[in-house]
Design a protein around this motif. Structure first.
Motif, short mmCIF file in Angstrom:
data_model
loop_
_atom_site.label_atom_id
_atom_site.label_comp_id
_atom_site.label_asym_id
_atom_site.label_seq_id
_atom_site.Cartn_x
_atom_site.Cartn_y
_atom_site.Cartn_z
N PRO A 47 0.57 -1.30 -0.04
CA PRO A 47 -0.21 0.15 -0.06
C PRO A 47 1.08 1.56 -0.17
N ASN A 48 1.41 1.53 -1.14
CA ASN A 48 2.53 2.62 -1.28
C ASN A 48 3.99 2.45 0.04
N GLY A 49 3.92 2.10 0.31
CA GLY A 49 5.48 1.15 1.38
C GLY A 49 5.75 0.11 1.93
N PRO A 50 6.19 -0.01 2.60
CA PRO A 50 7.02 -1.82 2.87
C PRO A 50 5.65 -2.69 2.66
N VAL A 51 5.83 -3.95 2.44
CA VAL A 51 4.59 -4.82 1.68
C VAL A 51 3.94 -5.14 3.01
N VAL A 52 2.86 -5.53 3.37
CA VAL A 52 2.46 -5.88 4.79
C VAL A 52 2.09 -7.33 4.45
N TYR A 53 1.37 -7.42 5.32
CA TYR A 53 0.05 -8.78 5.55
C TYR A 53 -1.35 -8.23 6.03
N ASN A 54 -2.51 -8.63 5.66
CA ASN A 54 -3.63 -8.05 6.21
C ASN A 54 -5.33 -9.33 5.60
N GLN A 55 -5.82 -9.29 6.24
CA GLN A 55 -7.15 -9.94 5.62
C GLN A 55 -7.53 -9.14 4.92
N PRO A 56 -8.51 -10.17 3.81
CA PRO A 56 -8.92 -9.37 2.84
C PRO A 56 -9.62 -8.30 2.92
N ALA A 57 -9.73 -7.09 2.70
CA ALA A 57 -9.85 -5.80 3.85
C ALA A 57 -10.03 -4.68 2.41
N GLY A 58 -11.07 -3.65 2.85
CA GLY A 58 -11.26 -2.66 1.93
C GLY A 58 -12.68 -1.77 2.23
N HIS A 59 -12.62 -0.71 1.14
CA HIS A 59 -13.44 0.13 1.30
C HIS A 59 -15.06 0.07 1.53
N ALA B 170 0.64 -16.62 11.74
CA ALA B 170 0.32 -14.84 11.46
C ALA B 170 0.86 -14.22 12.75
N LEU B 171 0.75 -14.38 13.87
CA LEU B 171 1.48 -14.26 15.16
C LEU B 171 3.04 -13.96 14.44
N ALA B 172 3.87 -14.84 14.55
CA ALA B 172 5.37 -14.39 13.80
C ALA B 172 5.35 -13.49 13.42
N LEU B 173 4.66 -13.25 12.19
CA LEU B 173 4.76 -11.95 11.13
C LEU B 173 3.99 -10.99 11.95
N SER B 174 3.97 -10.57 13.61
CA SER B 174 2.83 -9.62 14.16
C SER B 174 3.53 -7.89 13.35
N SER B 175 4.92 -8.28 13.62
CA SER B 175 5.80 -6.56 12.59
C SER B 175 5.11 -6.77 11.46
N GLU B 176 4.94 -6.74 10.38
CA GLU B 176 4.30 -7.18 9.77
C GLU B 176 2.97 -7.09 8.79
N MET B 177 2.30 -6.71 9.65
CA MET B 177 0.88 -7.33 10.02
C MET B 177 0.29 -5.51 8.81
N ARG B 178 -0.71 -5.03 8.55
CA ARG B 178 -0.96 -4.04 7.91
C ARG B 178 -0.84 -3.14 9.33
N SER B 179 -1.91 -3.29 10.74
CA SER B 179 -1.85 -2.15 11.29
C SER B 179 -1.94 -3.07 12.67
N PRO B 180 -2.69 -2.92 13.31
CA PRO B 180 -2.38 -4.13 14.65
C PRO B 180 -4.30 -4.64 14.42
N ILE B 181 -4.86 -4.14 14.25
CA ILE B 181 -6.71 -4.37 13.53
C ILE B 181 -6.83 -6.23 13.46
N VAL B 182 -5.82 -5.76 12.51
CA VAL B 182 -5.82 -7.58 11.49
C VAL B 182 -5.41 -8.69 12.57
N LEU B 183 -4.15 -8.75 13.66
CA LEU B 183 -4.51 -9.49 14.71
C LEU B 183 -4.77 -9.77 15.58
N LYS B 184 -5.85 -8.69 15.82
CA LYS B 184 -6.55 -8.24 16.60
C LYS B 184 -8.10 -8.72 17.04
N THR B 185 -8.93 -8.97 15.29
CA THR B 185 -9.44 -9.90 14.75
C THR B 185 -9.76 -10.90 14.58
#
Length: 147
Positions: free
Chosen positions: A26-38, A114-129
């Motif tokens: 998303p215009n920065g480092p590569v991150v992990y996310n759930q499928p998500a959008g607006h 997923a937990l091992a990749l916590s620093s590479e998640m797009r936001s804290p919401i990803v692991l919280k959900t």
């Protein structure tokens, strides 16, 4: 920066003790996310969640439960995101589907991966959900009202 919250949707999608994630740029480092959008104009939250999942993963899914509403103020862009998170079941994978431009690929991760990749998640919401899903915090879809 905008002065209003962005309404977004996301899906936690389990399959054989793994969960569907996207790797995106998303215009920065590569991150992990759930499928998500607006959420789009005149679209229901559930339809948006199913559409975004297809656009980002090629998976047609059926939303089955509501997880919750999560608010996140991004330090990167100052935007307030209000994410409506759902649980969805994978139905059919469309191999020919062309994914959104910022999606690098998809992957199925275990909770531990997923937990091992916590620093590479797009936001804290990803692991919280994901944690809320594991804790059994699922709600019936009837709690969402649309008129």
């Amino acid at each position: 920066m905008t002065d209003y919250p962005h309404i977004t949707v996301a899906c936690v999608i389990p399959k054989a003790n793994r969960f569907l994630f996207v790797r995106e740029n998303p215009n920065g480092p590569v991150v992990y996310n759930q499928p998500a959008g607006h959420l789009e104009q005149n679209e229901s939250l559930i339809s948006a969640a199913e559409r975004e999942t297809l656009e980002e993963t090629g998976w047609q899914v059926k939303v089955t439960h509501f997880l919750g509403i999560y608010q996140y103020n991004s330090p990167d862009n100052g935007v307030c995101y209000v994410r409506h998170s759902f649980v969805a079941s994978p139905r059919f994978f469309r191999e020919d589907f062309i994914l959104d431009n910022d999606i690098i690929d998809t992957c199925w991760l275990s909770v531990g991966e997923a937990l091992a990749l916590s620093s590479e998640m797009r936001s804290p919401i990803v692991l919280k959900t994901l944690e809320d899903y594991i804790d059994g915090d699922h709600y019936p879809l009837k709690i969402i009202s649309r008129s």
